[in-house]
Scaffold this motif. Sequence first.
Motif, PDB file in Angstrom:
ATOM      1  N   LEU A 119       0.809  -1.223   0.000  1.00  0.00           N
ATOM      2  CA  LEU A 119       0.000   0.000   0.000  1.00  0.00           C
ATOM      3  C   LEU A 119       0.843   1.275   0.000  1.00  0.00           C
ATOM      4  O   LEU A 119       0.312   2.374   0.171  1.00  0.00           O
ATOM      5  N   SER A 120       2.154   1.147  -0.200  1.00  0.00           N
ATOM      6  CA  SER A 120       3.036   2.317  -0.097  1.00  0.00           C
ATOM      7  C   SER A 120       2.714   3.385  -1.144  1.00  0.00           C
ATOM      8  O   SER A 120       2.726   4.583  -0.841  1.00  0.00           O
ATOM      9  N   HIS A 121       2.405   2.984  -2.378  1.00  0.00           N
ATOM     10  CA  HIS A 121       2.056   3.959  -3.410  1.00  0.00           C
ATOM     11  C   HIS A 121       0.702   4.600  -3.107  1.00  0.00           C
ATOM     12  O   HIS A 121       0.519   5.804  -3.314  1.00  0.00           O
ATOM     13  N   LEU A 122      -0.232   3.796  -2.625  1.00  0.00           N
ATOM     14  CA  LEU A 122      -1.543   4.317  -2.237  1.00  0.00           C
ATOM     15  C   LEU A 122      -1.379   5.344  -1.124  1.00  0.00           C
ATOM     16  O   LEU A 122      -2.006   6.417  -1.162  1.00  0.00           O
ATOM     17  N   ARG A 123      -0.545   5.049  -0.150  1.00  0.00           N
ATOM     18  CA  ARG A 123      -0.315   5.973   0.963  1.00  0.00           C
ATOM     19  C   ARG A 123       0.205   7.316   0.459  1.00  0.00           C
ATOM     20  O   ARG A 123      -0.290   8.372   0.855  1.00  0.00           O
ATOM     21  N   ARG A 124       1.187   7.275  -0.422  1.00  0.00           N
ATOM     22  CA  ARG A 124       1.758   8.509  -0.945  1.00  0.00           C
ATOM     23  C   ARG A 124       0.718   9.333  -1.704  1.00  0.00           C
ATOM     24  O   ARG A 124       0.587  10.543  -1.499  1.00  0.00           O
ATOM     25  N   GLU A 125      -0.048   8.657  -2.580  1.00  0.00           N
ATOM     26  CA  GLU A 125      -1.057   9.356  -3.366  1.00  0.00           C
ATOM     27  C   GLU A 125      -2.146   9.944  -2.473  1.00  0.00           C
ATOM     28  O   GLU A 125      -2.599  11.080  -2.689  1.00  0.00           O
ATOM     29  N   PHE A 126      -2.555   9.179  -1.463  1.00  0.00           N
ATOM     30  CA  PHE A 126      -3.645   9.638  -0.589  1.00  0.00           C
ATOM     31  C   PHE A 126      -3.207  10.821   0.264  1.00  0.00           C
ATOM     32  O   PHE A 126      -3.960  11.797   0.415  1.00  0.00           O
ATOM     33  N   ILE A 127      -2.010  10.761   0.817  1.00  0.00           N
ATOM     34  CA  ILE A 127      -1.530  11.861   1.656  1.00  0.00           C
ATOM     35  C   ILE A 127      -1.360  13.133   0.824  1.00  0.00           C
ATOM     36  O   ILE A 127      -1.665  14.241   1.282  1.00  0.00           O
ATOM     37  N   GLU A 128      -0.883  12.990  -0.419  1.00  0.00           N
ATOM     38  CA  GLU A 128      -0.779  14.158  -1.300  1.00  0.00           C
ATOM     39  C   GLU A 128      -2.162  14.760  -1.547  1.00  0.00           C
ATOM     40  O   GLU A 128      -2.324  15.985  -1.583  1.00  0.00           O
ATOM     41  N   PHE A 129      -3.154  13.896  -1.713  1.00  0.00           N
ATOM     42  CA  PHE A 129      -4.530  14.361  -1.920  1.00  0.00           C
ATOM     43  C   PHE A 129      -5.039  15.125  -0.702  1.00  0.00           C
ATOM     44  O   PHE A 129      -5.602  16.215  -0.837  1.00  0.00           O
ATOM     45  N   THR A 130      -4.843  14.574   0.501  1.00  0.00           N
ATOM     46  CA  THR A 130      -5.352  15.249   1.699  1.00  0.00           C
ATOM     47  C   THR A 130      -4.626  16.576   1.931  1.00  0.00           C
ATOM     48  O   THR A 130      -5.244  17.558   2.341  1.00  0.00           O
ATOM     49  N   GLU A 133      -6.170  18.914  -0.898  1.00  0.00           N
ATOM     50  CA  GLU A 133      -7.612  19.146  -0.990  1.00  0.00           C
ATOM     51  C   GLU A 133      -8.336  19.249   0.358  1.00  0.00           C
ATOM     52  O   GLU A 133      -9.388  19.871   0.439  1.00  0.00           O
ATOM     53  N   ILE A 134      -7.796  18.620   1.403  1.00  0.00           N
ATOM     54  CA  ILE A 134      -8.549  18.505   2.652  1.00  0.00           C
ATOM     55  C   ILE A 134      -8.031  19.439   3.741  1.00  0.00           C
ATOM     56  O   ILE A 134      -8.785  20.192   4.350  1.00  0.00           O
ATOM     57  N   PHE A 135      -6.730  19.416   3.974  1.00  0.00           N
ATOM     58  CA  PHE A 135      -6.172  20.215   5.072  1.00  0.00           C
ATOM     59  C   PHE A 135      -5.645  21.556   4.570  1.00  0.00           C
ATOM     60  O   PHE A 135      -4.488  21.913   4.773  1.00  0.00           O
ATOM     61  N   THR A 136      -6.512  22.289   3.921  1.00  0.00           N
ATOM     62  CA  THR A 136      -6.089  23.566   3.317  1.00  0.00           C
ATOM     63  C   THR A 136      -6.418  24.763   4.199  1.00  0.00           C
ATOM     64  O   THR A 136      -5.998  25.878   3.894  1.00  0.00           O
ATOM     65  N   ASP A 137      -7.176  24.527   5.271  1.00  0.00           N
ATOM     66  CA  ASP A 137      -7.611  25.649   6.106  1.00  0.00           C
ATOM     67  C   ASP A 137      -7.033  25.566   7.511  1.00  0.00           C
ATOM     68  O   ASP A 137      -7.613  26.089   8.462  1.00  0.00           O
TER      69      ASP A 137
END
Length: 218
Positions: A119-130, A133-137
């Motif tokens: 799941l290492s690639h999934l982890r990298r992609e997901f954290i980049e997404f958050t 897109e998610i922790f912007t405020d």
Amino acid sequence: MTGKKRITSDKIIELYMNEVLLNGTPKSVYAFAKENKFEENEFYQFFSSFETLEKQIFGIFCTKTLELLLKNEEYKTYDSKSKLLSFYYTFFELLTANRSYVFQRLKENKNKLESLKLLSHLRREFIEFTDREIFTDSIDLKNERINKLRDKGMAEASWLQLLFTLQFWLEDESPNFEKTDIFIEKSVKASFDLKDITPIQSVFDFAKFLWKEKTPTA
């Protein structure tokens, strides 16, 4: 006379997933290539090993999810919680479409450390997404080191939340994985309530749901 059609990385992934489900992991790259009528060196143009290929497969589930989300113009207007919910629902729809492969690679693998490595690639992609897109405020704490620690903690917490959801989905036996949908809704709501330091009724609600699911019935 036309030349031989060049194989693509997507086709190799498709062939590999089918091979795993029908016959198990191929004995070698050579055997896999020969069986599927392409040259061994063509495999290495995209992947260095079967393990690298499998890591990329799980990463692709994330990138495909994001591609689908970005095609929806309304998604761009969503707040952070709605974006994360949309990600979860779309991501698990893709996993469900490939459940046999995911189940075999994660649920039936007794070596949990090996499963996490996949799941290492999934982890990298997901954290980049958050992060994007998610922790912007997040509030600026006026200290670069503390900000970095805070951001790292939020990233790790969001990744653990995805892992817990993935584990729940693997064990979910409800029709159409309805309990996973409930899990997603309650866990995302609880995480945002904690993040915003608002009343935590939803946290208790989520805890009750988990307790009910894990408590054996008579």
